[in-house]
Design a protein around this motif. Structure first.
Motif, PDB file in Angstrom:
ATOM      1  N   ASP A   1       0.827  -1.212   0.000  1.00 43.33           N
ATOM      2  CA  ASP A   1       0.000   0.000   0.000  1.00 43.33           C
ATOM      3  C   ASP A   1       0.854   1.252   0.000  1.00 43.33           C
ATOM      4  O   ASP A   1       0.539   2.241  -0.677  1.00 43.33           O
ATOM      5  CB  ASP A   1      -0.940  -0.003   1.210  1.00 43.33           C
ATOM      6  N   GLU A   2       1.953   1.211   0.760  1.00 42.40           N
ATOM      7  CA  GLU A   2       2.835   2.375   0.837  1.00 42.40           C
ATOM      8  C   GLU A   2       3.512   2.639  -0.500  1.00 42.40           C
ATOM      9  O   GLU A   2       3.657   3.798  -0.923  1.00 42.40           O
ATOM     10  CB  GLU A   2       3.882   2.155   1.923  1.00 42.40           C
ATOM     11  N   VAL A   3       3.908   1.582  -1.186  1.00 44.25           N
ATOM     12  CA  VAL A   3       4.551   1.728  -2.501  1.00 44.25           C
ATOM     13  C   VAL A   3       3.581   2.330  -3.510  1.00 44.25           C
ATOM     14  O   VAL A   3       3.932   3.244  -4.264  1.00 44.25           O
ATOM     15  CB  VAL A   3       5.087   0.363  -2.997  1.00 44.25           C
ATOM     16  N   ILE A   4       2.342   1.842  -3.520  1.00 46.36           N
ATOM     17  CA  ILE A   4       1.342   2.384  -4.448  1.00 46.36           C
ATOM     18  C   ILE A   4       1.047   3.846  -4.131  1.00 46.36           C
ATOM     19  O   ILE A   4       0.970   4.693  -5.036  1.00 46.36           O
ATOM     20  CB  ILE A   4       0.047   1.547  -4.387  1.00 46.36           C
ATOM     21  N   GLU A   5       0.909   4.150  -2.849  1.00 46.94           N
ATOM     22  CA  GLU A   5       0.650   5.528  -2.439  1.00 46.94           C
ATOM     23  C   GLU A   5       1.798   6.452  -2.843  1.00 46.94           C
ATOM     24  O   GLU A   5       1.580   7.566  -3.338  1.00 46.94           O
ATOM     25  CB  GLU A   5       0.447   5.593  -0.931  1.00 46.94           C
ATOM     26  N   LEU A   6       3.024   5.980  -2.655  1.00 47.80           N
ATOM     27  CA  LEU A   6       4.198   6.791  -3.008  1.00 47.80           C
ATOM     28  C   LEU A   6       4.287   6.970  -4.516  1.00 47.80           C
ATOM     29  O   LEU A   6       4.604   8.067  -4.996  1.00 47.80           O
ATOM     30  CB  LEU A   6       5.460   6.117  -2.476  1.00 47.80           C
ATOM     31  N   ARG A   7       3.995   5.919  -5.260  1.00 50.20           N
ATOM     32  CA  ARG A   7       4.022   6.036  -6.719  1.00 50.20           C
ATOM     33  C   ARG A   7       3.019   7.084  -7.186  1.00 50.20           C
ATOM     34  O   ARG A   7       3.298   7.912  -8.069  1.00 50.20           O
ATOM     35  CB  ARG A   7       3.711   4.669  -7.350  1.00 50.20           C
ATOM     36  N   ARG A   8       1.844   7.090  -6.594  1.00 50.97           N
ATOM     37  CA  ARG A   8       0.829   8.073  -6.979  1.00 50.97           C
ATOM     38  C   ARG A   8       1.243   9.488  -6.587  1.00 50.97           C
ATOM     39  O   ARG A   8       0.952  10.446  -7.319  1.00 50.97           O
ATOM     40  CB  ARG A   8      -0.510   7.699  -6.344  1.00 50.97           C
ATOM     41  N   TYR A   9       1.923   9.611  -5.462  1.00 51.80           N
ATOM     42  CA  TYR A   9       2.431  10.936  -5.066  1.00 51.80           C
ATOM     43  C   TYR A   9       3.405  11.457  -6.113  1.00 51.80           C
ATOM     44  O   TYR A   9       3.312  12.607  -6.561  1.00 51.80           O
ATOM     45  CB  TYR A   9       3.120  10.855  -3.704  1.00 51.80           C
TER      46      TYR A   9
ATOM     47  N   THR B   1      10.864   4.517  -8.827  1.00 54.11           N
ATOM     48  CA  THR B   1      11.309   5.150  -7.588  1.00 54.11           C
ATOM     49  C   THR B   1      10.583   4.562  -6.385  1.00 54.11           C
ATOM     50  O   THR B   1      11.199   4.233  -5.361  1.00 54.11           O
ATOM     51  CB  THR B   1      11.074   6.665  -7.657  1.00 54.11           C
ATOM     52  N   ALA B   2       9.267   4.427  -6.507  1.00 52.85           N
ATOM     53  CA  ALA B   2       8.480   3.883  -5.399  1.00 52.85           C
ATOM     54  C   ALA B   2       8.852   2.431  -5.119  1.00 52.85           C
ATOM     55  O   ALA B   2       8.957   2.015  -3.948  1.00 52.85           O
ATOM     56  CB  ALA B   2       6.990   4.001  -5.723  1.00 52.85           C
ATOM     57  N   MET B   3       9.060   1.658  -6.173  1.00 54.29           N
ATOM     58  CA  MET B   3       9.431   0.257  -5.973  1.00 54.29           C
ATOM     59  C   MET B   3      10.793   0.130  -5.298  1.00 54.29           C
ATOM     60  O   MET B   3      10.973  -0.703  -4.406  1.00 54.29           O
ATOM     61  CB  MET B   3       9.429  -0.496  -7.314  1.00 54.29           C
ATOM     62  N   LEU B   4      11.751   0.947  -5.703  1.00 54.30           N
ATOM     63  CA  LEU B   4      13.078   0.852  -5.098  1.00 54.30           C
ATOM     64  C   LEU B   4      13.026   1.221  -3.616  1.00 54.30           C
ATOM     65  O   LEU B   4      13.707   0.613  -2.792  1.00 54.30           O
ATOM     66  CB  LEU B   4      14.080   1.739  -5.833  1.00 54.30           C
ATOM     67  N   TYR B   5      12.198   2.205  -3.286  1.00 54.41           N
ATOM     68  CA  TYR B   5      12.018   2.520  -1.875  1.00 54.41           C
ATOM     69  C   TYR B   5      11.460   1.300  -1.138  1.00 54.41           C
ATOM     70  O   TYR B   5      11.934   0.940  -0.053  1.00 54.41           O
ATOM     71  CB  TYR B   5      11.075   3.712  -1.681  1.00 54.41           C
ATOM     72  N   GLY B   6      10.441   0.657  -1.712  1.00 57.06           N
ATOM     73  CA  GLY B   6       9.861  -0.531  -1.093  1.00 57.06           C
ATOM     74  C   GLY B   6      10.889  -1.637  -0.930  1.00 57.06           C
ATOM     75  O   GLY B   6      10.932  -2.330   0.106  1.00 57.06           O
ATOM     76  N   VAL B   7      11.726  -1.822  -1.941  1.00 54.25           N
ATOM     77  CA  VAL B   7      12.804  -2.819  -1.871  1.00 54.25           C
ATOM     78  C   VAL B   7      13.724  -2.504  -0.698  1.00 54.25           C
ATOM     79  O   VAL B   7      14.097  -3.379   0.091  1.00 54.25           O
ATOM     80  CB  VAL B   7      13.596  -2.834  -3.193  1.00 54.25           C
ATOM     81  N   GLY B   8      14.096  -1.226  -0.599  1.00 58.93           N
ATOM     82  CA  GLY B   8      14.985  -0.816   0.482  1.00 58.93           C
ATOM     83  C   GLY B   8      14.378  -1.057   1.853  1.00 58.93           C
ATOM     84  O   GLY B   8      15.058  -1.517   2.785  1.00 58.93           O
ATOM     85  N   LYS B   9      13.096  -0.757   2.000  1.00 61.77           N
ATOM     86  CA  LYS B   9      12.435  -0.937   3.297  1.00 61.77           C
ATOM     87  C   LYS B   9      12.410  -2.407   3.697  1.00 61.77           C
ATOM     88  O   LYS B   9      12.622  -2.752   4.870  1.00 61.77           O
ATOM     89  CB  LYS B   9      11.015  -0.376   3.252  1.00 61.77           C
TER      90      LYS B   9
ATOM     91  N   GLY C   1       7.313  -6.253  -8.753  1.00 58.86           N
ATOM     92  CA  GLY C   1       8.623  -5.667  -8.998  1.00 58.86           C
ATOM     93  C   GLY C   1       9.436  -5.544  -7.724  1.00 58.86           C
ATOM     94  O   GLY C   1      10.657  -5.757  -7.725  1.00 58.86           O
ATOM     95  N   VAL C   2       8.771  -5.188  -6.625  1.00 58.38           N
ATOM     96  CA  VAL C   2       9.465  -5.099  -5.337  1.00 58.38           C
ATOM     97  C   VAL C   2       9.979  -6.472  -4.929  1.00 58.38           C
ATOM     98  O   VAL C   2      11.157  -6.643  -4.565  1.00 58.38           O
ATOM     99  CB  VAL C   2       8.524  -4.536  -4.245  1.00 58.38           C
ATOM    100  N   GLU C   3       9.119  -7.479  -5.000  1.00 54.22           N
ATOM    101  CA  GLU C   3       9.510  -8.825  -4.576  1.00 54.22           C
ATOM    102  C   GLU C   3      10.635  -9.383  -5.435  1.00 54.22           C
ATOM    103  O   GLU C   3      11.581 -10.001  -4.933  1.00 54.22           O
ATOM    104  CB  GLU C   3       8.311  -9.762  -4.621  1.00 54.22           C
ATOM    105  N   LEU C   4      10.543  -9.129  -6.739  1.00 54.79           N
ATOM    106  CA  LEU C   4      11.589  -9.617  -7.633  1.00 54.79           C
ATOM    107  C   LEU C   4      12.931  -8.976  -7.304  1.00 54.79           C
ATOM    108  O   LEU C   4      13.957  -9.660  -7.219  1.00 54.79           O
ATOM    109  CB  LEU C   4      11.221  -9.342  -9.091  1.00 54.79           C
ATOM    110  N   MET C   5      12.950  -7.668  -7.105  1.00 54.85           N
ATOM    111  CA  MET C   5      14.215  -6.989  -6.862  1.00 54.85           C
ATOM    112  C   MET C   5      14.807  -7.367  -5.504  1.00 54.85           C
ATOM    113  O   MET C   5      16.032  -7.476  -5.357  1.00 54.85           O
ATOM    114  CB  MET C   5      14.028  -5.476  -6.978  1.00 54.85           C
ATOM    115  N   VAL C   6      13.953  -7.579  -4.506  1.00 59.23           N
ATOM    116  CA  VAL C   6      14.437  -8.057  -3.207  1.00 59.23           C
ATOM    117  C   VAL C   6      15.060  -9.438  -3.362  1.00 59.23           C
ATOM    118  O   VAL C   6      16.183  -9.692  -2.904  1.00 59.23           O
ATOM    119  CB  VAL C   6      13.283  -8.101  -2.177  1.00 59.23           C
ATOM    120  N   GLN C   7      14.337 -10.341  -4.026  1.00 62.67           N
ATOM    121  CA  GLN C   7      14.838 -11.701  -4.228  1.00 62.67           C
ATOM    122  C   GLN C   7      16.135 -11.682  -5.024  1.00 62.67           C
ATOM    123  O   GLN C   7      17.076 -12.427  -4.730  1.00 62.67           O
ATOM    124  CB  GLN C   7      13.785 -12.530  -4.967  1.00 62.67           C
TER     125      GLN C   7
END
Length: 404
Positions: free
Chosen positions: A12-20, A107-115, A378-384
């Motif tokens: 939810d945070e990633v989607i919200e950030l992407r929309r921002y 940008t939003a996905m990379l933030y999610g990956v980092g978190k 995309g977040v899950e893939l980049m984390v993995q």
């Protein structure tokens, strides 16, 4: 909490950030508020970061509690000078600025990956770098080389670097990756033809720049049709013509602007040399003055086979064995190419087509939309991918990174 649960917790945070970011786009060189937002979010997540790279670039640093290699993950953060024509609730609030290439999602996905990775520090053997890169759309300058020149990797040198790009031609959950060329070299040119003007009824008293331009365009197209091996790829496109005053005036000046796209360096060099000889020949044959500017743009984005294969392996783990369909490379340009000239790694596409594909518009279109269901994938893939790559580095080179 396992990896999949951690990823789900940031959706939810990633989607919200992407929309921002989508509502507040900033074009190349102007990403100041975007950069501030990234820094704010990294701070909230407890992720150390550094700034001062290419003016607005940000580097997040996640150091695992065990020694190991270093993996860099990159997201581009700039928007395009396009007036958005969508009608969703989070459309751009700024005239003639739009995230029409999906960089808001990156940008939003990379933030999610980092978190997520920051919560896995106790299990990580090595360091993960979050590279938030500005000015990707500012070809041929770009932001990647500027970030490296400013020392983004001075303290931590990547063993491997990855870039992820949403791709509307692939369905959500699909991943496109190739072992070598992924994106093309993107050069630009400008030709200014200077003839002499006159009355349309007396063309013999003038030197018609439009006639010269027509001849030039015809000859330039022979570079692809008659000078390039049919098994190689090359494109010469005239994208803009500017010349003339009115119907009964012979034009004294015409400007041609366009782009050259190639994959192989030798093909690029051949096209450039042939281009120059055609311009010189036309100038002599028409006794005109022609100014020719050729700008070398982004080089071809060429993956390291080993790490492109790792993208496939990681994708198969979380998205299934059918998640990596056969794809063809694109002649679109990509600034990530300069990172790959310095470090091993891979650039790949994340499928993000909307469910109703009749409403799917391409990248850089004022009506471009993406499927937000793809973001969590995309977040899950980049984390993995980061986890798997660090493990592979440690397995292949044990003891190499025993201290930072």
């Amino acid at each position: 909490m396992n990896l999949k649960q951690l990823v789900k917790s940031v959706e939810d945070e990633v989607i919200e950030l992407r929309r921002y970011f989508h509502q507040h786009p900033e074009v190349s060189g102007e990403e100041f508020e975007t950069s501030k937002k990234i820094q704010e979010k990294l701070h909230q997540a407890g992720i150390p970061f550094k700034t001062g790279f290419a003016a607005t670039g940000v580097l997040g640093i996640i150091q695992g509690e065990k020694p190991g290699g270093t993996v860099a993950l990159r997201a581009d953060i700039d928007a395009l000078p396009i007036q958005e024509e969508n009608d969703h609730s989070y459309q751009s609030k700024h005239a003639n600025k739009m995230h029409a290439c999906g960089h808001d999602a990156h940008t939003a996905m990379l933030y999610g990956v980092g978190k997520v990775l920051n919560q896995l520090k106790s299990e990580l053997a090595g360091t993960v770098l979050l590279v938030f890169q500005p000015a990707e759309e500012n070809a041929p300058i770009g932001g990647s080389q500027q970030m490296m020149d400013d020392g983004v990797f001075r303290e931590f040198k990547p063993d491997v670097i990855y870039g992820q790009h949403v791709w509307p031609d692939l369905p959500s959950g699909a991943v496109g990756v190739l072992p070598k060329e992924m994106m093309g070299a993107s050069d630009r040119f400008k030709i200014t033809i200077k003839g002499s003007g006159g009355h349309a009824s007396m063309p013999h008293q003038a030197n018609d720049a439009i006639i010269i331009a027509g001849n030039m365009i015809t000859q330039l197209q022979t570079i692809v049709s008659r000078n390039t091996d049919p098994l190689d790829s090359a494109v010469v496109t005239i994208g803009r013509i500017d010349g003339g005053y009115r119907y009964n005036v012979v034009a004294d000046k015409v400007i041609l602007e366009g782009t050259v796209r190639t994959f192989k360096k030798e093909v690029k060099n051949m096209v450039k040399e042939r281009f120059s000889s055609i311009v010189e020949g036309v100038e002599k044959s028409f006794t005109a003055k022609i100014e020719f500017d050729y700008l070398d743009g982004y080089p071809a984005t060429v993956n390291t086979p080993k790490w492109a294969e790792q993208v496939k392996e990681s994708a198969h783990k979380i998205l299934g064995e059918d998640s990596t369909p056969i794809v063809s490379p694109s002649l679109g340009g990509e600034d990530f190419s300069r990172f790959l000239q310095q470090y091993p790694g891979a650039f790949y596409w994340l499928g993000a087509s909307v469910s109703d594909t009749s409403q799917q518009y391409p990248l850089h279109d004022s009506r471009f939309k993406l499927n937000e269901e793809a973001l969590i994938k995309g977040v899950e893939l980049m984390v993995q991918l980061a986890v798997d790559t660090l493990k592979k580095i440690e397995k292949e080179e044990p003891g190499l990174h025993e201290s930072y």
